[in-house]
Design an enzyme around this catalytic site. Structure first.
Site, mmCIF file in Angstrom:
data_model
loop_
_atom_site.group_PDB
_atom_site.id
_atom_site.type_symbol
_atom_site.label_atom_id
_atom_site.label_comp_id
_atom_site.label_asym_id
_atom_site.label_seq_id
_atom_site.Cartn_x
_atom_site.Cartn_y
_atom_site.Cartn_z
ATOM 1 C CB CYS A 1 4.377 0.959 -5.076
ATOM 2 S SG CYS A 1 5.982 1.124 -4.240
ATOM 3 N NE ARG A 2 2.142 -3.609 -6.707
ATOM 4 C CZ ARG A 2 2.177 -4.904 -6.478
ATOM 5 N NH1 ARG A 2 1.963 -5.749 -7.470
ATOM 6 N NH2 ARG A 2 2.427 -5.352 -5.257
ATOM 7 C CB SER A 3 -3.178 -0.192 -3.701
ATOM 8 O OG SER A 3 -2.437 -0.087 -2.522
ATOM 9 C CG ASN B 1 -2.081 1.088 1.080
ATOM 10 O OD1 ASN B 1 -2.565 1.576 2.094
ATOM 11 N ND2 ASN B 1 -2.472 1.467 -0.108
ATOM 12 C CG ASP C 1 6.310 -5.665 -5.868
ATOM 13 O OD1 ASP C 1 6.708 -4.486 -5.824
ATOM 14 O OD2 ASP C 1 6.332 -6.442 -4.909
HETATM 15 P P1 4NP Z 1 3.268 -2.209 -3.399
HETATM 16 O O1 4NP Z 1 4.863 -2.357 -3.512
HETATM 17 O O2 4NP Z 1 2.723 -3.537 -3.003
HETATM 18 O O3 4NP Z 1 2.872 -1.811 -4.780
HETATM 19 O O4 4NP Z 1 3.023 -1.123 -2.369
HETATM 20 C C1 4NP Z 1 5.633 -2.933 -2.500
HETATM 21 C C2 4NP Z 1 5.962 -2.196 -1.379
HETATM 22 C C3 4NP Z 1 6.762 -2.763 -0.399
HETATM 23 C C4 4NP Z 1 7.215 -4.055 -0.550
HETATM 24 C C5 4NP Z 1 6.874 -4.803 -1.667
HETATM 25 C C6 4NP Z 1 6.081 -4.232 -2.640
HETATM 26 N N1 4NP Z 1 8.042 -4.626 0.444
HETATM 27 O O5 4NP Z 1 8.473 -5.786 0.266
HETATM 28 O O6 4NP Z 1 8.328 -3.978 1.460
#
Ligand code: 4NP
Length: 161
Positions: free
Chosen positions: A14-16, A12, A127
């Site tokens: 980057c993408r969402s 939560n 991701d």
């Molecule tokens: P999101 O990206 O799922 O699009 O917010 C990520 C943010 C953090 C992590 C992985 C993906 N992480 O492993 O901390």
């Protein structure tokens, strides 16, 4: 009652949050801010309370002129009742959401974000967290395509004339 959409990824940050902010931008442009309400959440607890990732914010600002707002929170079972539509960024997120609904009562509310894309053929929003800047730009492109399709879908299927 507004139609409520929840965007879900892993962290939560980057993408969402990008999906939420892009969708809100399109909703405002369409004058539908009181009819459609958006939020976002992560399946993990890793980044609870954090603002959107700097690299993601930079890509959204540069490509769209949008400032990403929000603070990360974790997806919770009560979201199944609180939202009309729950959009997972990738298949792992999708599975992790459905695990929290063992009776499959809310199964039909949960979809993959890319199912609303019309210009792109990718089935998941990749991701970007451990990759380069190009990955963040790709996320923006995919989400604009998906959000445009999503808005048209909601307007034609969910809102009263
Ligand atoms: P999101 O990206 O799922 O699009 O917010 C990520 C943010 C953090 C992590 C992985 C993906 N992480 O492993 O901390």
């Amino acid at each position: 009652m507004p139609y409520k959409v929840l965007f879900v990824c892993l962290g939560n940050i980057c993408r969402s949050p990008s999906a939420e902010n892009i969708m809100n931008h399109l909703i405002e442009q369409a004058g539908l801010s009181t009819s459609i309400v958006c939020d976002s959440a992560g399946t993990s607890s890793y980044h609870i309370g954090s603002p959107p990732d700097r690299r993601m914010s930079a890509a959204a600002a540069k490509k769209l002129g949008i400032k990403l707002q929000g603070q990360a929170r974790q997806f919770h079972k009560s979201d199944f009742q609180d939202f009309d539509l729950i959009l997972a960024m990738d298949r792992q997120n999708y599975q992790n959401i459905l695990i929290l609904d063992p009776t499959q009562h809310y199964h039909d509310k949960v979809r993959l974000m890319c199912s609303y894309c019309s210009k792109h053929t990718l089935k998941e929003v990749p991701d970007p967290y451990y990759g380069g800047l190009e990955g963040f730009n790709q996320v923006i492109d995919l989400l604009v395509d998906a959000c445009e399709g999503l808005l048209q879908n909601i307007i034609s299927q969910q809102l009263e004339t």
